[in-house]
Design an enzyme around this catalytic site. Sequence first.
Site, PDB file in Angstrom:
ATOM      1  N   ASP A 126       0.418  -7.730   0.437  1.00  0.00           N
ATOM      2  CA  ASP A 126       0.645  -6.299   0.644  1.00  0.00           C
ATOM      3  C   ASP A 126       2.151  -6.062   0.630  1.00  0.00           C
ATOM      4  O   ASP A 126       2.791  -5.969   1.669  1.00  0.00           O
ATOM      5  CB  ASP A 126       0.026  -5.873   1.976  1.00  0.00           C
ATOM      6  CG  ASP A 126       0.114  -4.370   2.224  1.00  0.00           C
ATOM      7  OD1 ASP A 126       0.615  -3.650   1.331  1.00  0.00           O
ATOM      8  OD2 ASP A 126      -0.318  -3.919   3.297  1.00  0.00           O
TER       9      ASP A 126
ATOM     10  N   SER B 101       4.221   1.246   8.570  1.00  0.00           N
ATOM     11  CA  SER B 101       3.935   0.402   7.410  1.00  0.00           C
ATOM     12  C   SER B 101       5.195   0.048   6.640  1.00  0.00           C
ATOM     13  O   SER B 101       6.026   0.914   6.345  1.00  0.00           O
ATOM     14  CB  SER B 101       2.970   1.111   6.457  1.00  0.00           C
ATOM     15  OG  SER B 101       1.648   0.954   6.886  1.00  0.00           O
TER      16      SER B 101
ATOM     17  N   HIS C  55       0.821  -1.208   0.000  1.00  0.00           N
ATOM     18  CA  HIS C  55       0.000   0.000   0.000  1.00  0.00           C
ATOM     19  C   HIS C  55       0.853   1.255   0.000  1.00  0.00           C
ATOM     20  O   HIS C  55       0.378   2.330  -0.365  1.00  0.00           O
ATOM     21  CB  HIS C  55      -1.002  -0.002   1.171  1.00  0.00           C
ATOM     22  CG  HIS C  55      -0.391   0.002   2.532  1.00  0.00           C
ATOM     23  ND1 HIS C  55      -0.118  -1.153   3.242  1.00  0.00           N
ATOM     24  CD2 HIS C  55      -0.018   1.022   3.337  1.00  0.00           C
ATOM     25  CE1 HIS C  55       0.382  -0.844   4.417  1.00  0.00           C
ATOM     26  NE2 HIS C  55       0.465   0.475   4.502  1.00  0.00           N
TER      27      HIS C  55
ATOM     28  N   GLY D 106       2.826   5.060  10.051  1.00  0.00           N
ATOM     29  CA  GLY D 106       4.227   5.342   9.737  1.00  0.00           C
ATOM     30  C   GLY D 106       5.096   4.108   9.835  1.00  0.00           C
ATOM     31  O   GLY D 106       6.196   4.063   9.302  1.00  0.00           O
TER      32      GLY D 106
ATOM     33  N   SER E 194       1.913  -4.561   7.565  1.00  0.00           N
ATOM     34  CA  SER E 194       0.794  -4.215   6.692  1.00  0.00           C
ATOM     35  C   SER E 194      -0.166  -3.265   7.393  1.00  0.00           C
ATOM     36  O   SER E 194      -0.344  -2.131   6.977  1.00  0.00           O
ATOM     37  CB  SER E 194       0.059  -5.483   6.244  1.00  0.00           C
ATOM     38  OG  SER E 194      -1.106  -5.157   5.505  1.00  0.00           O
TER      39      SER E 194
END
Length: 443
Positions: free
Chosen positions: A241, A323, A211, A321, A339
């Site tokens: 992801d 991720s 993402h 943040g 994720s």
Amino acid sequence: MSHKRIPKRKAAIAVGGVAALGAAALLLPNANASQSNGDAATPRTFKSNDVSDVASMLASQLGDAFAGSYYDAANKQLVINVVGNNSNVVNQIERAGAVAHQVQNSTADLEAAAKTLRTEASIAGTAWSVDPKTNEIHVTADSTVTGGKWNTVESTVKGLGSGVATLSKSAGTLKTFVDGGDAIFGGNARCSLGFNVTAGDGTPAFLTAGHCGVAAAQWSDAQGGAPIATVDQATFPGAGDFSLVKYDDPATQANSAVNVGNGQSVQINQAVEAAVGQQVFRMGSTTGLHDGNVTGLNATVNYPEGTVTGLIQTDVCAEPGDSGGSLFTQDGGAVGLTSGGSGDCTAGGETFFQPVTTALAATGATLGAGDAGAGAGDAGAGDAGAGDAGAGAGDAGAGGAVDPSASAADPGAGDAVDPGAGADDAAGADQNGTHHKSRRQHN
């Protein structure tokens, strides 16, 4: 002021802006030592990184009798779930040094239940994963699932039958952790770098969340800074992801290590499959270093943006943040990429990770050093661009190269985070002290 560009940049995965939690304490060198036992009927002790290979072997040998496995961290044993009481099956398990555990639900039963959930309860704000410890599917609904939506999920779970699935309510909201933090920057998004890798064409690159990869095509190690890496592949939502981001400078040196702050780093040696019960550590640019355990596999998460399948579920906290940040084991196994999830590092919650093994297979990348560009033998990591790109990669970039004197085994081992060490200090030092040095190397 202009600076002379250094042809071979170096970067390390490092802490970005961290919350008030200390850097990793040194782990006991022998904390996870593997021991073999001559008596085939007596369970062996395993390192957590080794259980997936044995479990996979037994799964292929036992066929329909195999109903999942998990790691008993307290006893360092591998537990194999079996359906039925076939003595030959039990003997096979014991000869491999594992423990046989008779359960109700077969793998096929649980897969059928998961299919029903996908068909009838794929509602944004819900998630589920298989927990072999309970031999059930654990279904979670966040705070947005109310009224008719809650009734639909609840009735679907009940319709699966007794002992097949459980349903719980989460106080938070399931979301991807893409905004906030101080790491790599792409457009209006901020993320964390996961692991430096070598792309299929031999160039240096890194893995981060998918993402993040669909949010922006180019990434910088400083807000508003010049791009240092470009997205090559990205998957989200759907079957994972993850994204592969290539460093723009092919001479970038990419170190296969995770900088956990305070001068410590964990050398990443291999990609490993997650096992329920396994202790894992997560590094992210917002909250720094946290640890916990794997609680579920093959998780499905229904984010507002769409459904993602094949994830790892844990009880390690994370916040916006983080991720894309790295999930790893104490002895240097790369497990996952952050994720999303619900909650935060104050109230807790559940989090989900993209398996690294799946991401590598899908992108054609390899973990660790390679022969990328200009003889950058350490192709795995890139200059902070990468690091920045990653989680704190920016910091990483910021943090500069991984400290070669830091023992990977030690920090890796860090069975526990030292609450006495201020994460703000450890990480802040990297951000405020070395980030500028790293940026000079980029110019």
